[in-house]
Design a protein around this motif. Structure first.
Motif, mmCIF file in Angstrom:
data_model
loop_
_atom_site.group_PDB
_atom_site.id
_atom_site.type_symbol
_atom_site.label_atom_id
_atom_site.label_comp_id
_atom_site.label_asym_id
_atom_site.label_seq_id
_atom_site.Cartn_x
_atom_site.Cartn_y
_atom_site.Cartn_z
ATOM 1 N N ARG A 202 -13.388 -14.651 5.962
ATOM 2 C CA ARG A 202 -14.118 -13.407 5.704
ATOM 3 C C ARG A 202 -13.201 -12.204 5.918
ATOM 4 O O ARG A 202 -13.294 -11.205 5.191
ATOM 5 N N ALA A 203 -12.336 -12.277 6.907
ATOM 6 C CA ALA A 203 -11.432 -11.166 7.198
ATOM 7 C C ALA A 203 -10.478 -10.912 6.037
ATOM 8 O O ALA A 203 -10.236 -9.757 5.667
ATOM 9 N N TYR A 204 -9.931 -11.978 5.448
ATOM 10 C CA TYR A 204 -9.037 -11.787 4.306
ATOM 11 C C TYR A 204 -9.802 -11.261 3.093
ATOM 12 O O TYR A 204 -9.282 -10.464 2.310
ATOM 13 N N ALA A 205 -11.041 -11.674 2.931
ATOM 14 C CA ALA A 205 -11.858 -11.136 1.844
ATOM 15 C C ALA A 205 -12.098 -9.641 2.056
ATOM 16 O O ALA A 205 -12.048 -8.845 1.107
ATOM 17 N N ALA A 206 -12.350 -9.243 3.303
ATOM 18 C CA ALA A 206 -12.531 -7.828 3.616
ATOM 19 C C ALA A 206 -11.236 -7.055 3.386
ATOM 20 O O ALA A 206 -11.252 -5.919 2.886
ATOM 21 N N GLN A 207 -10.093 -7.661 3.751
ATOM 22 C CA GLN A 207 -8.795 -7.024 3.520
ATOM 23 C C GLN A 207 -8.580 -6.750 2.030
ATOM 24 O O GLN A 207 -8.180 -5.647 1.635
ATOM 25 N N ASP A 208 -8.837 -7.757 1.203
ATOM 26 C CA ASP A 208 -8.659 -7.588 -0.242
ATOM 27 C C ASP A 208 -9.561 -6.476 -0.770
ATOM 28 O O ASP A 208 -9.163 -5.674 -1.625
ATOM 29 N N ARG A 209 -10.788 -6.421 -0.260
ATOM 30 C CA ARG A 209 -11.715 -5.395 -0.724
ATOM 31 C C ARG A 209 -11.268 -4.009 -0.277
ATOM 32 O O ARG A 209 -11.338 -3.040 -1.047
ATOM 33 N N LEU A 210 -10.799 -3.906 0.957
ATOM 34 C CA LEU A 210 -10.321 -2.634 1.475
ATOM 35 C C LEU A 210 -9.160 -2.101 0.638
ATOM 36 O O LEU A 210 -9.114 -0.926 0.258
ATOM 37 N N VAL A 211 -8.206 -2.982 0.326
ATOM 38 C CA VAL A 211 -7.045 -2.559 -0.455
ATOM 39 C C VAL A 211 -7.446 -2.219 -1.881
ATOM 40 O O VAL A 211 -6.947 -1.254 -2.470
ATOM 41 N N ARG A 212 -8.364 -2.989 -2.451
ATOM 42 C CA ARG A 212 -8.828 -2.696 -3.804
ATOM 43 C C ARG A 212 -9.483 -1.318 -3.857
ATOM 44 O O ARG A 212 -9.284 -0.556 -4.827
ATOM 45 N N ARG A 213 -10.222 -0.962 -2.826
ATOM 46 C CA ARG A 213 -10.841 0.362 -2.795
ATOM 47 C C ARG A 213 -9.781 1.455 -2.702
ATOM 48 O O ARG A 213 -9.912 2.506 -3.325
ATOM 49 N N ARG A 214 -8.746 1.207 -1.913
ATOM 50 C CA ARG A 214 -7.660 2.181 -1.826
ATOM 51 C C ARG A 214 -7.036 2.402 -3.205
ATOM 52 O O ARG A 214 -6.761 3.536 -3.602
ATOM 53 N N VAL A 215 -6.801 1.316 -3.907
ATOM 54 C CA VAL A 215 -6.199 1.403 -5.236
ATOM 55 C C VAL A 215 -7.101 2.203 -6.175
ATOM 56 O O VAL A 215 -6.638 3.077 -6.917
ATOM 57 N N GLU A 216 -8.392 1.918 -6.142
ATOM 58 C CA GLU A 216 -9.322 2.578 -7.052
ATOM 59 C C GLU A 216 -9.567 4.040 -6.688
ATOM 60 O O GLU A 216 -9.586 4.916 -7.549
ATOM 61 N N GLU A 217 -9.740 4.323 -5.405
ATOM 62 C CA GLU A 217 -10.134 5.661 -4.977
ATOM 63 C C GLU A 217 -8.960 6.620 -4.867
ATOM 64 O O GLU A 217 -9.125 7.839 -4.986
ATOM 65 N N GLN A 218 -7.749 6.090 -4.632
ATOM 66 C CA GLN A 218 -6.584 6.950 -4.451
ATOM 67 C C GLN A 218 -5.584 6.826 -5.596
ATOM 68 O O GLN A 218 -4.469 7.335 -5.493
ATOM 69 N N ALA A 219 -5.983 6.151 -6.667
ATOM 70 C CA ALA A 219 -5.089 5.944 -7.805
ATOM 71 C C ALA A 219 -3.762 5.358 -7.343
ATOM 72 O O ALA A 219 -2.687 5.724 -7.832
ATOM 73 N N ASP A 220 -3.845 4.439 -6.412
ATOM 74 C CA ASP A 220 -2.669 3.789 -5.834
ATOM 75 C C ASP A 220 -2.487 2.443 -6.521
ATOM 76 O O ASP A 220 -3.303 2.033 -7.352
ATOM 77 N N HIS A 221 -1.415 1.728 -6.213
ATOM 78 C CA HIS A 221 -1.322 0.357 -6.687
ATOM 79 C C HIS A 221 -0.496 -0.483 -5.713
ATOM 80 O O HIS A 221 0.351 0.033 -4.986
ATOM 81 N N VAL A 222 -0.805 -1.757 -5.686
ATOM 82 C CA VAL A 222 -0.136 -2.679 -4.757
ATOM 83 C C VAL A 222 1.311 -2.854 -5.184
ATOM 84 O O VAL A 222 1.603 -3.141 -6.344
ATOM 85 N N LEU A 223 2.218 -2.671 -4.211
ATOM 86 C CA LEU A 223 3.641 -2.766 -4.487
ATOM 87 C C LEU A 223 4.252 -4.029 -3.899
ATOM 88 O O LEU A 223 5.343 -4.432 -4.285
ATOM 89 N N GLY A 224 3.545 -4.640 -2.968
ATOM 90 C CA GLY A 224 4.111 -5.840 -2.368
ATOM 91 C C GLY A 224 3.290 -6.358 -1.204
ATOM 92 O O GLY A 224 2.098 -6.056 -1.073
ATOM 93 N N VAL A 225 3.965 -7.111 -0.372
ATOM 94 C CA VAL A 225 3.337 -7.882 0.696
ATOM 95 C C VAL A 225 4.018 -7.550 2.017
ATOM 96 O O VAL A 225 5.219 -7.265 2.050
ATOM 97 N N LYS A 226 3.262 -7.579 3.082
ATOM 98 C CA LYS A 226 3.852 -7.475 4.409
ATOM 99 C C LYS A 226 3.353 -8.619 5.269
ATOM 100 O O LYS A 226 2.241 -9.134 5.076
#
Length: 259
Positions: free
Chosen positions: A35-59
């Motif tokens: 569930r935590a990883y699902a929440a992480q993916d959703r959180l990042v997807r919202r950042r991408v959508e709301e801030q016009a950002d995009h995923v650049l890589g992995v940490k």
């Protein structure tokens, strides 16, 4: 009632309001890693959508024994970095824009090929790497005093906040990543030392771990991605007027100043 959307909402609001809070697992004990990883993916997807950002890589997070000891956690984790998190070399970081930022030195890979688990080994991971450079990662937990259980920090995208890259770029076969030394200094005063071996014995092992873990979730590390392999030392707080510098043997140095 807590659910994945509420977890993502809560952590998004904490970051936007620059406030820390208690562990979500205290109120929602059923927040497991899936569930935590699902929440992480959703959180990042919202950042991408709301801030016009995009995923650049992995940490990767908590890959070194020093970090694991400090956090009372024994397992590494994966998370995402975005274009908007990247700081220009020499650009200062506004402390007031975050909650309680800490900085840690990293060995960073740029991928020359896609890499997908399962079955990724150290050798196959390193064969997909195009170049290596130094980095500093800024972590900024949305939990009070950086106090969290593993599902909490996973949902919080491993405390990702910002990062800056060094300007020395080398091919992976030109450097002994296990022996590569790093000294972390605050205002020119050394505070920690490590070598690349601090990250899972070899930073390439961290890369393989990330590829295999992401593969289990249906993700891959894409060509051109950056991979922050994990803190070589414990992280130090960044305060106004102070400068944190990571000096490497072959990867040059990289600094970040708080304002």
């Amino acid at each position: 009632m807590w659910d994945i959307d509420r977890v993502a909402d809560e952590l998004t609001h904490r970051a936007a309001q620059r406030r820390a809070g208690g562990r979500i697992t205290t109120e929602w004990p059923d927040l497991d890693l899936a569930r935590a990883y699902a929440a992480q993916d959703r959180l990042v997807r919202r950042r991408v959508e709301e801030q016009a950002d995009h995923v650049l890589g992995v940490k990767l997070g908590l890959t070194s024994e020093a970090k694991q000891r400090r956090m009372g956690i024994s397992a590494p984790l994966t998370a995402w970095v975005t274009r908007g998190m990247q700081l220009a070399p020499g650009a200062p970081l506004e402390i007031a824009s975050l909650i309680h930022p800490r900085v840690e030195p990293e060995i960073v890979f740029e991928m020359g090929e896609d890499l997908a688990g399962p079955g990724v080994t150290l050798e196959s991971a390193m064969s997909a790497v195009k170049s290596v450079r130094a980095g500093l990662e800024v972590i900024d937990s949305r939990f009070t005093d950086f106090s969290f259980a593993l599902p909490d920090v996973v949902a919080d995208n491993a405390s990702a906040a910002a990062y800056v890259l060094g300007d020395v770029v080398v091919p992976p076969d030109s450097i002994d990543l296990v022996a590569e030394p790093c000294t972390l200094a605050v205002d020119d005063e050394p505070v920690a030392k490590a070598t690349g071996a601090a990250v899972q014995g070899h930073p390439g092992e961290a890369l393989a771990l990330a590829a295999n873990a992401l593969g289990e979730r249906g993700h891959r590390i894409k060509k051109g991605s950056l991979v922050l392999t994990g803190g070589l030392t414990d992280a130090v707080f960044l305060t106004q007027g102070s400068t944190v510098t990571a000096s490497f043997g072959h990867l040059g140095s990289v600094s970040l100043t708080g304002i």
